[in-house]
Design an enzyme around this catalytic site. Structure first.
Site, PDB file in Angstrom:
ATOM      1  CG  HIS A 111      30.315  32.555  86.789  1.00 34.22           C
ATOM      2  ND1 HIS A 111      30.670  33.880  86.693  1.00 34.22           N
ATOM      3  CD2 HIS A 111      31.465  31.850  86.657  1.00 34.22           C
ATOM      4  CE1 HIS A 111      31.973  33.980  86.507  1.00 34.22           C
ATOM      5  NE2 HIS A 111      32.494  32.747  86.492  1.00 34.22           N
ATOM      6  CG  HIS A 162      33.217  27.625  87.390  1.00 31.23           C
ATOM      7  ND1 HIS A 162      33.657  27.552  86.075  1.00 31.23           N
ATOM      8  CD2 HIS A 162      33.478  28.887  87.800  1.00 31.23           C
ATOM      9  CE1 HIS A 162      34.172  28.728  85.724  1.00 31.23           C
ATOM     10  NE2 HIS A 162      34.080  29.549  86.751  1.00 31.23           N
ATOM     11  CG  ASN A 188      37.027  31.250  89.967  1.00 31.60           C
ATOM     12  OD1 ASN A 188      37.529  30.611  90.888  1.00 31.60           O
ATOM     13  ND2 ASN A 188      36.969  30.767  88.727  1.00 31.60           N
TER      14      ASN A 188
END
Ligand code: AMP
Length: 111
Positions: A97, A99, A84
């Site tokens: 990050h 996911h 994101n």
């Protein structure tokens, strides 16, 4: 970096369920899992979003995410790799990050 929650996990100041660590990367279970498999892979360096990341790091992040996904049992049926980015992308923690979500069938497209 400042009050970044993921930097605090890297520094060991707050707990995280770590599943992998090396000099550059850390992977740990998401505290609010959205699937039976849901972990995050991050650079240890504070990089706010994918927009600031260089190619080599992105390659390492994704390669490690894939490797760990297989180790976590997603090799056969697959999984989803999500990054994101900023407001419209739904990013809530401003530390890059990836996911990794798996262990169930995931709907597409996202809402
Ligand atoms: P995003 O919305 O892409 O920025 O995702 C941030 C993710 O970080 C969410 O899935 C949160 O559940 C997760 N998260 C937030 N705080 C923690 C924490 N202390 N340990 C593990 N995961 C966290």
């Amino acid at each position: 970096m400042g009050d970044c929650i993921f930097c605090s996990i890297v520094a060991g100041k707050i707990p995280g369920k770590k599943i992998y660590e090396d000099d550059e990367l850390l992977a740990f279970q998401d505290v609010n899992p959205q699937a039976p498999v849901h972990f995050l892979v991050i650079p240890k360096t504070h990089i706010p979003t994918i927009m600031e990341a260089e190619a080599g790091l992105l390659g390492k992040l994704l390669f490690k995410a894939r490797e760990l996904a297989v180790l976590e049992g997603c090799g056969e049926r697959g999984c989803r790799f999500v990054i994101n980015c900023k407001e419209d992308g739904g990013q809530t923690v401003d530390h890059l990050h990836v996911h990794v979500l798996g262990g169930r069938s995931l709907a597409w497209p996202p809402g």
